[in-house]
Design a protein around this motif. Structure first.
Motif, PDB file in Angstrom:
ATOM      1  N   PRO A  23       0.800  -1.232   0.000  1.00 50.05           N
ATOM      2  CA  PRO A  23       0.000   0.000   0.000  1.00 50.05           C
ATOM      3  C   PRO A  23       0.830   1.278   0.000  1.00 50.05           C
ATOM      4  N   MET A  24       2.091   1.201   0.447  1.00 49.57           N
ATOM      5  CA  MET A  24       2.968   2.373   0.457  1.00 49.57           C
ATOM      6  C   MET A  24       3.820   2.454  -0.806  1.00 49.57           C
ATOM      7  N   ARG A  25       3.501   1.637  -1.780  1.00 47.23           N
ATOM      8  CA  ARG A  25       4.204   1.574  -3.068  1.00 47.23           C
ATOM      9  C   ARG A  25       5.612   1.007  -2.950  1.00 47.23           C
ATOM     10  N   LYS A  26       5.887   0.337  -1.865  1.00 44.16           N
ATOM     11  CA  LYS A  26       7.161  -0.357  -1.739  1.00 44.16           C
ATOM     12  C   LYS A  26       7.121  -1.623  -2.596  1.00 44.16           C
ATOM     13  N   VAL A  27       8.194  -1.842  -3.348  1.00 46.19           N
ATOM     14  CA  VAL A  27       8.249  -3.017  -4.214  1.00 46.19           C
ATOM     15  C   VAL A  27       8.506  -4.267  -3.378  1.00 46.19           C
ATOM     16  N   LEU A  28       7.575  -5.197  -3.417  1.00 47.61           N
ATOM     17  CA  LEU A  28       7.726  -6.448  -2.687  1.00 47.61           C
ATOM     18  C   LEU A  28       8.527  -7.466  -3.487  1.00 47.61           C
ATOM     19  N   ALA A  29       8.362  -7.438  -4.796  1.00 43.54           N
ATOM     20  CA  ALA A  29       9.095  -8.371  -5.657  1.00 43.54           C
ATOM     21  C   ALA A  29       9.098  -7.833  -7.080  1.00 43.54           C
ATOM     22  N   ARG A  30      10.197  -8.110  -7.757  1.00 39.03           N
ATOM     23  CA  ARG A  30      10.330  -7.736  -9.159  1.00 39.03           C
ATOM     24  C   ARG A  30      10.590  -9.017  -9.957  1.00 39.03           C
ATOM     25  N   PHE A  31       9.669  -9.345 -10.843  1.00 41.13           N
ATOM     26  CA  PHE A  31       9.789 -10.552 -11.657  1.00 41.13           C
ATOM     27  C   PHE A  31      10.313 -10.167 -13.038  1.00 41.13           C
ATOM     28  N   VAL A  32      11.404 -10.788 -13.414  1.00 41.60           N
ATOM     29  CA  VAL A  32      12.085 -10.453 -14.665  1.00 41.60           C
ATOM     30  C   VAL A  32      11.786 -11.518 -15.703  1.00 41.60           C
ATOM     31  N   GLU A  33      11.514 -11.087 -16.925  1.00 40.05           N
ATOM     32  CA  GLU A  33      11.250 -12.029 -18.001  1.00 40.05           C
ATOM     33  C   GLU A  33      12.557 -12.581 -18.542  1.00 40.05           C
ATOM     34  N   ASN A  34      12.632 -13.904 -18.632  1.00 39.84           N
ATOM     35  CA  ASN A  34      13.767 -14.578 -19.243  1.00 39.84           C
ATOM     36  C   ASN A  34      13.257 -15.276 -20.495  1.00 39.84           C
ATOM     37  N   GLU A  35      13.874 -15.007 -21.614  1.00 47.19           N
ATOM     38  CA  GLU A  35      13.387 -15.555 -22.874  1.00 47.19           C
ATOM     39  C   GLU A  35      13.267 -17.073 -22.799  1.00 47.19           C
ATOM     40  N   GLY A  36      12.071 -17.569 -23.126  1.00 49.62           N
ATOM     41  CA  GLY A  36      11.845 -19.008 -23.124  1.00 49.62           C
ATOM     42  C   GLY A  36      11.640 -19.604 -21.754  1.00 49.62           C
ATOM     43  N   SER A  37      11.551 -18.775 -20.716  1.00 43.87           N
ATOM     44  CA  SER A  37      11.388 -19.274 -19.350  1.00 43.87           C
ATOM     45  C   SER A  37      10.367 -18.417 -18.614  1.00 43.87           C
ATOM     46  N   PRO A  38       9.812 -18.932 -17.516  1.00 42.49           N
ATOM     47  CA  PRO A  38       8.857 -18.147 -16.728  1.00 42.49           C
ATOM     48  C   PRO A  38       9.518 -16.927 -16.099  1.00 42.49           C
ATOM     49  N   MET A  39       8.700 -15.945 -15.725  1.00 38.48           N
ATOM     50  CA  MET A  39       9.200 -14.785 -14.997  1.00 38.48           C
ATOM     51  C   MET A  39       9.728 -15.214 -13.636  1.00 38.48           C
ATOM     52  N   LYS A  40      10.872 -14.613 -13.229  1.00 36.82           N
ATOM     53  CA  LYS A  40      11.516 -15.042 -11.995  1.00 36.82           C
ATOM     54  C   LYS A  40      12.207 -13.861 -11.332  1.00 36.82           C
ATOM     55  N   THR A  41      12.240 -13.866  -9.986  1.00 41.81           N
ATOM     56  CA  THR A  41      12.993 -12.852  -9.263  1.00 41.81           C
ATOM     57  C   THR A  41      14.482 -13.152  -9.366  1.00 41.81           C
ATOM     58  N   GLU A  42      15.295 -12.118  -9.256  1.00 41.50           N
ATOM     59  CA  GLU A  42      16.739 -12.286  -9.391  1.00 41.50           C
ATOM     60  C   GLU A  42      17.480 -12.096  -8.077  1.00 41.50           C
ATOM     61  N   GLY A  52      17.936 -12.867  -3.928  1.00 42.94           N
ATOM     62  CA  GLY A  52      17.607 -13.816  -2.872  1.00 42.94           C
ATOM     63  C   GLY A  52      17.153 -15.153  -3.404  1.00 42.94           C
ATOM     64  N   LYS A  53      16.251 -15.786  -2.677  1.00 45.42           N
ATOM     65  CA  LYS A  53      15.712 -17.083  -3.061  1.00 45.42           C
ATOM     66  C   LYS A  53      14.791 -16.902  -4.260  1.00 45.42           C
ATOM     67  N   PRO A  54      15.119 -17.479  -5.424  1.00 43.09           N
ATOM     68  CA  PRO A  54      14.323 -17.236  -6.629  1.00 43.09           C
ATOM     69  C   PRO A  54      12.871 -17.667  -6.476  1.00 43.09           C
ATOM     70  N   LEU A  55      11.977 -16.795  -6.928  1.00 45.91           N
ATOM     71  CA  LEU A  55      10.550 -17.083  -6.967  1.00 45.91           C
ATOM     72  C   LEU A  55      10.083 -16.950  -8.407  1.00 45.91           C
ATOM     73  N   LEU A  56       9.173 -17.824  -8.809  1.00 43.69           N
ATOM     74  CA  LEU A  56       8.607 -17.761 -10.148  1.00 43.69           C
ATOM     75  C   LEU A  56       7.185 -17.247 -10.094  1.00 43.69           C
ATOM     76  N   LEU A  57       6.791 -16.536 -11.128  1.00 37.04           N
ATOM     77  CA  LEU A  57       5.418 -16.108 -11.338  1.00 37.04           C
ATOM     78  C   LEU A  57       4.953 -16.825 -12.589  1.00 37.04           C
TER      79      LEU A  57
END
Length: 230
Positions: free
Chosen positions: A96-115, A117-122
């Motif tokens: 709610p304060m516009r703080k970014v909780l996670a940024r998911f990056v697109e990798n060609e040919g792969s699911p979006m993933k955080t870069e 800490g511990k990788p998370l997929l969207l």
């Protein structure tokens, strides 16, 4: 041939940034293409949670729902209030304060993933599934068969991953000719997709079902085919 991949239909990055910075609406077709229910889950196979990205405006971006389901497994995401494009082809979740909780990056040919800490997929996921398959969880004996149960080949997936991200596989000696000719030798997973590959470039791609077995990807064409755990 990669399945269940979250792809961002991306206009020029400058347009995305302009939309974020000045509150201008993104092209409705882009929003519709991105909207939907996705699983957020650790790449290591840990349990995740589902969240729905919506197209209505919200403070800092666009509305979402279902974040309460993250309270147990991924508690930080229970505070998510909106999502948006990040201007670089990625996607962010913010509180709610516009703080970014996670940024998911697109990798060609792969699911979006955080870069960080511990990788998370969207990623889009089969109904009822709350975690990603891993090499360790899929290693073992499988049967390649038709939907009516006709057996075509026995497949053993090895759990030792090489530096190229592939792991060995072996086929039974009684495989049907159309399978044997592919000379399948290695396999890999990417999100909910499993690909069997031959050293000469041949391959078969499969999508995971809710029951943990796999059906041949529709993008492969040809007759239906399944991989069922033995």
């Amino acid at each position: 041939m990669i399945r269940f991949i979250l792809r961002l239909a991306a206009p020029p990055a400058a347009l995305l940034f302009c939309g974020m910075a000045h509150g201008q609406d993104i092209d409705p077709d882009i929003l519709k293409a991105q909207a939907g229910t996705y699983l957020i889950a650790p790449a290591d196979g840990g349990a995740g949670c589902r969240m729905t990205l919506e197209t209505d405006m919200a403070i800092g971006g666009y509305s979402l729902s279902g974040q309460e389901a993250c309270a147990k497994q991924l508690s930080a995401f229970a505070e998510a209030a909106a999502w948006n494009f990040d201007g670089n082809g990625g996607l962010i979740l913010i509180d709610p304060m516009r703080k970014v909780l996670a940024r998911f990056v697109e990798n060609e040919g792969s699911p979006m993933k955080t870069e960080d800490g511990k990788p998370l997929l969207l990623i889009a996921a089969p109904d009822g599934v709350d975690h990603l398959p891993t090499v360790a969880s899929l290693a073992g004996a499988w049967t390649m068969q038709r939907p009516d149960g006709e057996r075509l080949c026995g497949v053993t997936l090895d759990g030792n991953v090489g530096t190229d991200g592939n792991a060995p596989l072996s086929l039974s000696g009684d495989c049907a000719a159309n399978v044997a000719k592919l000379k399948l030798a290695v396999w890999r997973i990417d999100g909910f997709g499993l690909t069997l590959m031959g050293l000469d470039g041949s391959s078969l791609g499969f999508d995971m079902r809710a029951d943990g077995n796999f059906d041949k990807s529709k993008q492969e064409g040809g007759k239906p085919l399944s991989l069922v755990r033995r």
